[in-house]
Write a protein that holds these residues in place. Structure first.
Motif, short mmCIF file in Angstrom:
data_model
loop_
_atom_site.label_atom_id
_atom_site.label_comp_id
_atom_site.label_asym_id
_atom_site.label_seq_id
_atom_site.Cartn_x
_atom_site.Cartn_y
_atom_site.Cartn_z
N LEU A 71 38.64 32.26 40.44
CA LEU A 71 39.27 33.67 40.96
C LEU A 71 40.64 33.21 42.14
O LEU A 71 40.66 32.97 42.68
N ARG A 72 41.77 33.83 40.72
CA ARG A 72 42.18 34.10 42.10
C ARG A 72 42.69 35.08 42.86
O ARG A 72 42.36 36.08 42.07
N VAL A 73 43.35 34.94 43.89
CA VAL A 73 42.72 36.06 45.26
C VAL A 73 43.87 36.54 45.61
O VAL A 73 44.57 35.02 46.04
N ARG A 74 44.77 37.83 45.12
CA ARG A 74 45.87 37.32 46.47
C ARG A 74 45.27 38.34 47.35
O ARG A 74 44.17 39.26 47.48
N ALA A 75 45.88 37.87 49.19
CA ALA A 75 45.62 38.99 50.14
C ALA A 75 46.61 38.93 50.50
O ALA A 75 47.21 38.36 50.70
N GLY A 120 44.76 41.81 44.98
CA GLY A 120 44.43 41.83 43.58
C GLY A 120 43.40 40.46 42.70
O GLY A 120 42.98 39.40 43.56
N VAL A 121 43.34 40.80 42.14
CA VAL A 121 42.31 39.45 41.60
C VAL A 121 42.17 39.15 40.04
O VAL A 121 42.71 40.62 39.02
N THR A 138 47.99 33.49 47.89
CA THR A 138 47.02 33.44 46.83
C THR A 138 46.23 32.49 46.80
O THR A 138 46.11 31.26 47.52
N LEU A 139 45.23 32.78 46.85
CA LEU A 139 44.12 31.92 46.61
C LEU A 139 42.88 31.64 46.06
O LEU A 139 43.17 32.06 44.95
N ARG A 140 42.53 29.94 45.49
CA ARG A 140 41.29 30.42 44.26
C ARG A 140 40.17 30.06 45.61
O ARG A 140 40.17 29.07 45.73
N ARG A 183 35.76 38.67 49.15
CA ARG A 183 36.46 38.87 50.33
C ARG A 183 36.24 38.36 51.87
O ARG A 183 36.97 38.07 51.85
N GLU A 184 35.01 37.32 51.38
CA GLU A 184 34.32 37.27 52.91
C GLU A 184 34.47 35.21 52.33
O GLU A 184 35.16 34.55 53.40
#
Length: 92
Positions: A53-57, A45-46, A10-12, A22-23
């Protein structure tokens, strides 16, 4: 060079980036000192927040020499990476 490691993250990511989400998330992961290269990166997920934005990857990374055992620590201490969970062989 170590074997590739699969992880859920999970990234912010700050809002208003000039780059593709994405990049931006992939580059944030690649900037971690222990990461030699990112072989695969998929956004799963976002979730919007007030300022980011919390990005699940899911990602596959290759670590520098000796870093594979402490990759979780290196990633969780990096700016903007909130959660790290390794995926095991059965989840592929």
């Amino acid at each position: 060079m170590s074997d590739p490691i699969d992880a859920r993250l999970t990234l912010r990511i700050p809002r208003g980036s000039q780059q593709d989400l994405r990049e931006e998330a992939r580059e944030r992961l690649a900037r971690v000192d222990a990461v030699e290269r990112v072989e695969a990166f998929d956004v799963t997920g976002v979730r919007p927040g007030l300022n980011d934005l919390r990005v699940r990857a899911e990602a596959t990374v290759v670590c520098g020499p000796g870093a594979e055992t402490s990759l979780d620590v290196h990633l969780s201490q990096a700016v903007g990476i909130e959660r790290v969970e390794r995926r095991d062989e059965s989840e592929r």
